[in-house]
Design an enzyme around this catalytic site. Structure first.
Site, PDB file in Angstrom:
ATOM      1  N   HIS A   1      44.705  31.629  40.706  1.00  0.00           N
ATOM      2  CA  HIS A   1      44.247  31.725  42.089  1.00  0.00           C
ATOM      3  C   HIS A   1      42.734  31.657  42.133  1.00  0.00           C
ATOM      4  O   HIS A   1      42.054  32.337  41.379  1.00  0.00           O
ATOM      5  CB  HIS A   1      44.708  33.045  42.717  1.00  0.00           C
ATOM      6  CG  HIS A   1      44.218  33.209  44.121  1.00  0.00           C
ATOM      7  ND1 HIS A   1      44.808  32.582  45.194  1.00  0.00           N
ATOM      8  CD2 HIS A   1      43.157  33.878  44.623  1.00  0.00           C
ATOM      9  CE1 HIS A   1      44.145  32.876  46.295  1.00  0.00           C
ATOM     10  NE2 HIS A   1      43.133  33.654  45.980  1.00  0.00           N
TER      11      HIS A   1
ATOM     12  N   ASP B   1      50.203  41.625  55.473  1.00  0.00           N
ATOM     13  CA  ASP B   1      48.881  41.051  55.202  1.00  0.00           C
ATOM     14  C   ASP B   1      48.482  40.084  56.311  1.00  0.00           C
ATOM     15  O   ASP B   1      47.332  40.078  56.752  1.00  0.00           O
ATOM     16  CB  ASP B   1      48.869  40.335  53.847  1.00  0.00           C
ATOM     17  CG  ASP B   1      47.570  39.583  53.644  1.00  0.00           C
ATOM     18  OD1 ASP B   1      46.513  40.246  53.555  1.00  0.00           O
ATOM     19  OD2 ASP B   1      47.582  38.340  53.614  1.00  0.00           O
TER      20      ASP B   1
ATOM     21  N   ARG C   1      41.609  42.319  60.889  1.00  0.00           N
ATOM     22  CA  ARG C   1      40.316  42.520  60.211  1.00  0.00           C
ATOM     23  C   ARG C   1      39.303  41.479  60.664  1.00  0.00           C
ATOM     24  O   ARG C   1      38.116  41.757  60.801  1.00  0.00           O
ATOM     25  CB  ARG C   1      40.507  42.427  58.685  1.00  0.00           C
ATOM     26  CG  ARG C   1      41.192  43.649  58.090  1.00  0.00           C
ATOM     27  CD  ARG C   1      41.731  43.365  56.694  1.00  0.00           C
ATOM     28  NE  ARG C   1      40.689  42.865  55.807  1.00  0.00           N
ATOM     29  CZ  ARG C   1      40.888  42.018  54.794  1.00  0.00           C
ATOM     30  NH1 ARG C   1      42.105  41.580  54.520  1.00  0.00           N
ATOM     31  NH2 ARG C   1      39.890  41.627  54.046  1.00  0.00           N
TER      32      ARG C   1
ATOM     33  N   SER D   1      44.843  42.191  49.637  1.00  0.00           N
ATOM     34  CA  SER D   1      45.353  41.053  50.402  1.00  0.00           C
ATOM     35  C   SER D   1      45.701  39.894  49.470  1.00  0.00           C
ATOM     36  O   SER D   1      46.809  39.344  49.504  1.00  0.00           O
ATOM     37  CB  SER D   1      44.294  40.635  51.430  1.00  0.00           C
ATOM     38  OG  SER D   1      44.562  39.367  51.965  1.00  0.00           O
TER      39      SER D   1
ATOM     40  N   LYS E   1      49.781  38.638  47.909  1.00  0.00           N
ATOM     41  CA  LYS E   1      50.368  37.302  48.052  1.00  0.00           C
ATOM     42  C   LYS E   1      50.774  36.716  46.700  1.00  0.00           C
ATOM     43  O   LYS E   1      51.820  36.073  46.578  1.00  0.00           O
ATOM     44  CB  LYS E   1      49.379  36.379  48.770  1.00  0.00           C
ATOM     45  CG  LYS E   1      49.310  36.708  50.275  1.00  0.00           C
ATOM     46  CD  LYS E   1      48.259  35.896  51.000  1.00  0.00           C
ATOM     47  CE  LYS E   1      46.912  36.558  50.906  1.00  0.00           C
ATOM     48  NZ  LYS E   1      45.985  36.268  51.995  1.00  0.00           N
TER      49      LYS E   1
HETATM   50  N1  URA Z   1      41.403  35.881  51.268  1.00  0.00           N
HETATM   51  C1  URA Z   1      42.520  36.610  51.477  1.00  0.00           C
HETATM   52  O1  URA Z   1      43.621  36.116  51.223  1.00  0.00           O
HETATM   53  N2  URA Z   1      42.421  37.840  51.953  1.00  0.00           N
HETATM   54  C2  URA Z   1      41.241  38.412  52.243  1.00  0.00           C
HETATM   55  O2  URA Z   1      41.223  39.537  52.672  1.00  0.00           O
HETATM   56  C3  URA Z   1      40.082  37.652  52.030  1.00  0.00           C
HETATM   57  C4  URA Z   1      40.186  36.397  51.541  1.00  0.00           C
END
Ligand code: URA
Ligand code: CA
Length: 433
Positions: free
Chosen positions: A82, A161, A168, A183, A187
């Site tokens: 990632h 999320d 946010r 976050s 994922k």
């Molecule tokens: N990318 C994400 O997936 N989450 C965040 O909080 C910031 C960047």
């Protein structure tokens, strides 16, 4: 339990329990806890931070808020890579077939790009016929057969999320290390990886502009991953200028193919070998990073990496002839050079601004609904540290309209040339385990 008490506890710097974090995430996902309380919670976390244990609980609560992908029917250790987002970051297109050529299974779920950051799916879709829409069973079958497949977002992964990120975004609480780390990791974990290699970018084009912040984010994610039983490590890499030379979808596919042949840009090749070696070691296909690197290098040179890319394209409906004949990729109508206005050394090419210029040409989406032009983008002919003569091309714009004066001006504003010698920037700033 009352949400009021969870918020006040965080406000007063008392560590939250797993039960309290689960209560918040479950309640917020269901709609029982309103946005105003969730906002206050995020702001309290932003100001007071979270312990490593709290971060791991928050991550798993978000994983458990929705579906998870079960990759257990794929043989071997599934390692995911990632990147925290960058400009011209072509690494996934290269790494997926490259490590698969060493029998490391790559079962990748990818997204589309937004803003100046390109998405892997958009890039792949510039190959005529290529599709990421398939049933989960077919996806798993493909990975077992070829060791590599890419699927679009499926199922209802980490709904907590999604909802929290949107909140946010409008409450000035995006830029918080515990919230970003949980976050991203939620994922990756929901997508089923056994091992996770993170490429945390630092510099102008990155989420985290300073090296110190990037390191903190990397450490936070590595700690979460390892606490919840996924082998996780992070590389901190330079993103002050775009990575490699190409920025734009079809242009990056071409760049990926060059790199798979061992003829790619130096920085992009080096980053792929660094990340790739970590993936190969995590997957137990080499006993040391050196051995992994040699094997990867060998497959670039003996054609196996490129052959794997061909198999991968064909297996997902794409025209694999693009590998031998890149002119089959979409091509923009105009190639326009940006000549240097003075002689000297390139000192700066501001990554995010150059990414925005590519977006204005049509290579990226300003909003989720925008259509993108897969053919357009930029190819850098010079990078930071290179010497340049007045009039020589700094970069080439690949455009589908001739009216690019404003974009050219924007590019000039973000490329600095100086008289004195400039070193090219350090690419790898550290490895966190
Ligand atoms: N990318 C994400 O997936 N989450 C965040 O909080 C910031 C960047
Ligand atoms: Ca690139």
């Amino acid at each position: 339990m009352r949400m009021y008490d969870v918020i006040s506890k965080k406000r007063d710097q008392v560590e939250l329990t797993k039960e309290e974090i689960d209560f918040f995430i479950e309640g917020y996902t269901k709609g029982d806890i309103p946005d105003y309380q969730a906002s206050a919670f995020c702001m309290a976390v932003f100001l007071r931070d979270m312990s490593e244990e709290e971060r791991a609980h928050l991550t798993m609560a978000m994983v458990n808020s929705g579906d998870t992908i079960d990759l257990s029917s794929i043989d071997g250790v599934k390692v995911d890579k990632h990147s925290t987002g960058g400009v011209g970051d072509t690494t996934t297109l290269i790494l997926a077939p490259l490590v698969a050529s060493l029998d490391v299974p790559v079962a990748k779920m990818s997204g589309r790009g937004l803003g100046h950051t390109g998405g892997t799916i958009d890039k792949l879709e510039s190959i005529p016929g290529f599709s990421v829409e398939m049933e989960k069973e077919d996806f798993i079958k493909l990975v077992n057969q070829n060791k590599v497949a890419v699927i679009g977002q499926t199922g209802n992964l980490t709904p907590a999320d999604k909802k929290l990120y949107a909140l946010r975004d409008v409450t000035a609480t995006v830029n918080s290390i515990p919230l970003i780390a949980s976050s991203i990791m939620s994922k990756k974990i929901a997508a089923g990886a056994d091992g996770i290699v993170l490429d945390v970018k630092t510099g102008a084009g990155a989420f985290m502009k300073s090296e110190e912040e990037s390191r903190k984010l990397a450490e936070a994610m590595v700690s979460i991953g390892n606490r919840v039983g996924r082998k996780t490590m992070a590389v901190i890499s330079e993103m002050s200028q775009p990575l490699g030379k190409a920025i734009g979808n079809a242009l990056e596919v071409k760049e990926a193919m060059d790199t798979l042949k061992g003829k790619g840009p130096e920085d992009l090749t080096e980053l792929c070998l660094t990340l790739g070696s970590q993936m190969v070691v995590l997957a137990n296909k080499a006993s040391s990073l050196e051995e992994a690197r040699e094997k990867l290098r060998a497959n670039m040179e003996n054609g196996k990496a490129l052959e794997k890319f061909k198999t991968f394209i064909k297996s997902q409906g794409g025209d694999e002839r693009v590998v031998d004949d890149p002119s089959l990729l979409p091509r923009a109508s105009y190639q326009i050079d940006l000549p240097a206005s003075e002689s000297g050394y390139v000192k700066e090419m501001v990554a995010d601004e150059i990414g925005k210029a590519a977006m204005l040409l049509g290579a990226g989406r300003a909003t989720k609904e925008s259509e993108i032009d897969l053919a357009v983008g930029l190819v850098l002919n010079k990078k930071v540290g290179d010497q340049v003569q007045k009039g020589e091309s700094l970069l080439t714009l690949h455009a589908n309209h001739e009216d690019v004066e404003e974009i050219k001006n924007r590019l000039y504003e973000n490329i600095t040339i100086t008289e004195n010698h400039v070193d090219s920037p350090t690419l790898i700033h550290g490895v966190i385990k």
